[in-house]
Design a protein around this motif. Structure first.
Motif, mmCIF file in Angstrom:
data_model
loop_
_atom_site.group_PDB
_atom_site.id
_atom_site.type_symbol
_atom_site.label_atom_id
_atom_site.label_comp_id
_atom_site.label_asym_id
_atom_site.label_seq_id
_atom_site.Cartn_x
_atom_site.Cartn_y
_atom_site.Cartn_z
ATOM 1 N N GLU A 199 26.376 -2.729 3.095
ATOM 2 C CA GLU A 199 26.038 -2.472 1.611
ATOM 3 C C GLU A 199 25.902 -3.449 0.877
ATOM 4 O OE1 GLU A 199 29.056 0.159 0.080
ATOM 5 O OE2 GLU A 199 28.326 1.680 1.233
ATOM 6 N N ASP A 200 26.476 -4.662 1.333
ATOM 7 C CA ASP A 200 26.496 -5.964 0.426
ATOM 8 C C ASP A 200 25.396 -7.075 1.332
ATOM 9 O OD1 ASP A 200 28.193 -6.099 3.119
ATOM 10 O OD2 ASP A 200 29.712 -7.397 2.173
ATOM 11 N N ALA A 201 24.437 -6.552 1.956
ATOM 12 C CA ALA A 201 23.350 -7.570 2.833
ATOM 13 C C ALA A 201 22.272 -7.858 1.798
ATOM 14 C CB ALA A 201 23.056 -6.853 3.917
ATOM 15 N N LEU A 202 21.885 -9.061 2.070
ATOM 16 C CA LEU A 202 20.497 -9.169 1.319
ATOM 17 C C LEU A 202 19.558 -8.573 2.232
ATOM 18 C CD1 LEU A 202 18.995 -11.032 -0.683
ATOM 19 C CD2 LEU A 202 19.013 -12.784 1.054
ATOM 20 N N VAL A 203 18.699 -7.865 1.902
ATOM 21 C CA VAL A 203 17.543 -7.335 2.681
ATOM 22 C C VAL A 203 16.268 -8.092 2.439
ATOM 23 C CG1 VAL A 203 16.370 -5.299 3.244
ATOM 24 C CG2 VAL A 203 18.559 -5.134 2.598
ATOM 25 N N VAL A 204 15.701 -8.735 3.269
ATOM 26 C CA VAL A 204 14.392 -9.305 3.272
ATOM 27 C C VAL A 204 13.166 -8.683 4.310
ATOM 28 C CG1 VAL A 204 13.306 -11.773 3.699
ATOM 29 C CG2 VAL A 204 15.493 -11.417 2.933
ATOM 30 N N ASP A 205 12.232 -8.226 3.667
ATOM 31 C CA ASP A 205 10.998 -8.195 4.373
ATOM 32 C C ASP A 205 10.186 -9.344 4.553
ATOM 33 O OD1 ASP A 205 8.588 -7.016 5.292
ATOM 34 O OD2 ASP A 205 9.148 -5.061 4.595
ATOM 35 N N SER A 206 10.125 -9.322 5.962
ATOM 36 C CA SER A 206 9.337 -10.699 6.312
ATOM 37 C C SER A 206 7.672 -10.459 6.761
ATOM 38 C CB SER A 206 9.850 -11.325 7.353
ATOM 39 O OG SER A 206 9.786 -10.754 8.616
ATOM 40 N N SER A 207 7.394 -9.230 6.478
ATOM 41 C CA SER A 207 6.019 -9.004 6.861
ATOM 42 C C SER A 207 4.934 -9.911 6.572
ATOM 43 C CB SER A 207 5.469 -7.525 6.510
ATOM 44 O OG SER A 207 6.530 -6.665 6.757
ATOM 45 N N ASP A 208 5.344 -10.062 5.160
ATOM 46 C CA ASP A 208 4.312 -11.129 4.724
ATOM 47 C C ASP A 208 4.768 -12.497 4.483
ATOM 48 O OD1 ASP A 208 2.112 -9.498 4.480
ATOM 49 O OD2 ASP A 208 3.134 -8.325 2.675
ATOM 50 N N LEU A 209 5.607 -12.846 5.068
ATOM 51 C CA LEU A 209 6.428 -14.390 4.863
ATOM 52 C C LEU A 209 6.212 -15.097 6.056
ATOM 53 C CD1 LEU A 209 9.860 -13.386 3.134
ATOM 54 C CD2 LEU A 209 7.574 -14.400 2.088
ATOM 55 N N SER A 210 6.057 -16.491 6.200
ATOM 56 C CA SER A 210 6.044 -17.174 7.034
ATOM 57 C C SER A 210 7.556 -17.536 7.712
ATOM 58 C CB SER A 210 5.172 -18.670 7.128
ATOM 59 O OG SER A 210 6.178 -19.226 6.057
ATOM 60 N N ILE A 211 7.718 -18.269 8.679
ATOM 61 C CA ILE A 211 9.184 -18.370 9.245
ATOM 62 C C ILE A 211 9.726 -19.281 8.159
ATOM 63 C CG2 ILE A 211 10.355 -19.367 11.347
ATOM 64 C CD1 ILE A 211 8.364 -18.375 12.959
ATOM 65 N N ASP A 212 8.931 -20.342 7.704
ATOM 66 C CA ASP A 212 9.475 -21.430 6.858
ATOM 67 C C ASP A 212 9.925 -20.708 5.403
ATOM 68 O OD1 ASP A 212 9.232 -23.294 8.644
ATOM 69 O OD2 ASP A 212 7.272 -24.153 7.805
ATOM 70 N N GLU A 213 9.177 -19.778 5.059
ATOM 71 C CA GLU A 213 9.282 -19.059 3.819
ATOM 72 C C GLU A 213 10.762 -17.980 4.072
ATOM 73 O OE1 GLU A 213 5.000 -18.547 1.885
ATOM 74 O OE2 GLU A 213 5.598 -17.105 3.348
ATOM 75 N N VAL A 214 10.879 -17.478 5.262
ATOM 76 C CA VAL A 214 12.067 -16.673 5.555
ATOM 77 C C VAL A 214 13.114 -17.577 5.286
ATOM 78 C CG1 VAL A 214 13.314 -15.257 6.961
ATOM 79 C CG2 VAL A 214 10.789 -15.063 6.537
ATOM 80 N N GLU A 215 12.935 -18.812 6.005
ATOM 81 C CA GLU A 215 14.267 -19.754 6.228
ATOM 82 C C GLU A 215 14.602 -20.291 4.782
ATOM 83 O OE1 GLU A 215 13.505 -23.079 8.901
ATOM 84 O OE2 GLU A 215 15.295 -23.934 8.246
ATOM 85 N N ALA A 216 13.515 -20.501 4.071
ATOM 86 C CA ALA A 216 14.017 -21.135 2.594
ATOM 87 C C ALA A 216 14.825 -20.150 1.837
ATOM 88 C CB ALA A 216 12.597 -21.413 2.011
ATOM 89 N N THR A 217 14.256 -18.792 1.872
ATOM 90 C CA THR A 217 14.917 -17.796 1.171
ATOM 91 C C THR A 217 16.372 -17.604 1.681
ATOM 92 O OG1 THR A 217 12.740 -16.526 0.797
ATOM 93 C CG2 THR A 217 14.620 -15.207 0.305
ATOM 94 N N LEU A 218 16.526 -17.547 2.766
ATOM 95 C CA LEU A 218 17.741 -17.395 3.382
ATOM 96 C C LEU A 218 18.751 -18.555 3.280
ATOM 97 C CD1 LEU A 218 16.990 -15.387 6.821
ATOM 98 C CD2 LEU A 218 17.490 -14.614 4.438
ATOM 99 N N TRP A 219 18.245 -19.775 3.258
ATOM 100 C CA TRP A 219 19.165 -20.742 3.110
ATOM 101 C C TRP A 219 19.592 -20.886 1.732
ATOM 102 C CZ3 TRP A 219 21.165 -24.294 6.058
ATOM 103 C CH2 TRP A 219 21.735 -25.298 5.616
ATOM 104 N N ARG A 220 18.795 -20.470 0.738
ATOM 105 C CA ARG A 220 19.363 -20.517 -0.779
ATOM 106 C C ARG A 220 20.460 -19.338 -0.618
ATOM 107 N NH1 ARG A 220 13.796 -21.012 -2.086
ATOM 108 N NH2 ARG A 220 13.687 -18.885 -2.293
ATOM 109 N N TYR A 221 20.204 -18.355 -0.224
ATOM 110 C CA TYR A 221 21.126 -17.188 -0.339
ATOM 111 C C TYR A 221 22.573 -17.680 0.333
ATOM 112 C CZ TYR A 221 23.715 -13.104 1.492
ATOM 113 O OH TYR A 221 24.468 -12.155 1.889
ATOM 114 N N ILE A 222 22.315 -18.294 1.404
ATOM 115 C CA ILE A 222 23.791 -18.957 2.253
ATOM 116 C C ILE A 222 24.482 -19.822 1.511
ATOM 117 C CG2 ILE A 222 24.223 -20.092 4.309
ATOM 118 C CD1 ILE A 222 22.226 -18.365 5.953
ATOM 119 N N GLN A 223 23.525 -20.800 0.846
ATOM 120 C CA GLN A 223 24.226 -21.866 0.229
ATOM 121 C C GLN A 223 25.208 -21.280 -0.960
ATOM 122 O OE1 GLN A 223 23.758 -24.150 2.786
ATOM 123 N NE2 GLN A 223 24.033 -25.441 0.928
#
Ligand SMILES: Nc1ncnc2c1ncn2[C@@H]1O[C@H](COP(=O)(O)OP(=O)(O)O)[C@@H](O)[C@H]1O
Ligand SMILES: Nc1ccn([C@H]2C[C@H](O)[C@@H](COP(=O)(O)OP(=O)(O)O)O2)c(=O)n1
Length: 222
Positions: free
Chosen positions: A190-214
């Motif tokens: 319920e408290d997860a960040l959901v990311v659809d990576s269909s149109d994202l590069s690996i670098d873009e996914v990493e950048a999004t998740l990095w911000r969230y984790i910080q």
């Protein structure tokens, strides 16, 4: 408590790739929980057992396995990294993983991976069952076609034979089994960040998740 970052999602969504990058950046350890189910599948196959055989629970409980720094996986001191990644092993792992008693047998072993300074854990139920208190939870998704295409390229790159049509069907079957089983089905916490990576590069996914984790790890320190 040791901080744990959970990454759940279906096959080919990019969990393993992102988990490795995040763990390296944070200096955290890693748990590839799918590997434990795959190892149980391989050990059961080696023993000539069908996925429903009662003996598999003991096999799961007493798996003699080891993970090294380079990402190699050993079963009874034999390097099984290559066999582990085949779609056949994945399909059997998914069948075995639908059995509640097998999941129970692997539960504590997974929790034991949480050691200082932290852990990045990827799988299907990391955020919902194994580490429900994790401060950062991610659910990584992508369309079935994109995931099959990624898996196809990955298998060919690694020198395996693969058929795209067969892969689409295998991924569809595995998704359906993993999402619809009665125990620990694949779904976002319920408290997860959901990311659809269909149109994202690996670098873009990493950048999004990095911000969230910080954000999540900072909130926790406050
Ligand atoms: N966002 C992305 N864009 C393109 N390819 C990706 C992306 N994420 C992962 N991949 C590639 O897809 C393949 C499957 O990724 P992997 O991390 O093994 O997925 P999972 O662990 O979820 O099954 C790998 O070859 C990886 O490099
Ligand atoms: N935490 C987990 C991890 C994997 N499983 C099961 C279900 C999956 O189809 C198989 C294989 O998982 P794995 O993560 O190695 O597979 P992919 O790399 O995503 O293709 O194991 C599980 O039930 N729970």
């Amino acid at each position: 408590m040791v901080p744990v970052i959970t990454i759940d999602g279906p096959s080919g969504s990019g969990k393993g790739t992102i988990a490795r990058r995040l763990a390296a950046r944070l200096g955290f350890g890693m748990l590839d929980s799918g590997a434990l189910y795959r190892l149980t599948a391989l050990a059961s196959q080696n023993a000539g057992l069908a996925p429903q055989a009662p003996e598999i629970v003991d096999i799961a409980r007493h798996l003699a396995c080891r993970f090294d720094e380079e990402g190699n996986v050993f079963l009874n001191d034999e390097n099984v990294s290559r066999e582990l990644r085949t779609e056949t092993t994945g399909a059997i792992a998914s069948q075995i993983a639908a059995r509640p008693e097998v999941r129970e047998a692997l539960l504590q072993r997974q929790r034991d991976f949480a050691r200082a300074p932290g852990l990045v854990a990827d799988g299907r139920d990391m955020g919902t069952v194994v580490f429900p208190e994790a401060p950062a939870k991610i659910f990584l998704d992508a369309s079935a076609e994109v995931r099959a295409d990624r898996r196809y390229k990955q298998l060919i790159e690694n020198g395996f034979d693969a058929s795209f049509t067969a892969l689409v069907e295998e991924i569809r079957q595995r998704d359906e089994r993993d999402r619809n089983r009665s125990v620990a089905p694949l779904r976002p916490a319920e408290d997860a960040l959901v990311v659809d990576s269909s149109d994202l590069s690996i670098d873009e996914v990493e950048a999004t998740l990095w911000r969230y984790i910080q954000d999540r790890l900072t909130d926790r320190d406050e």
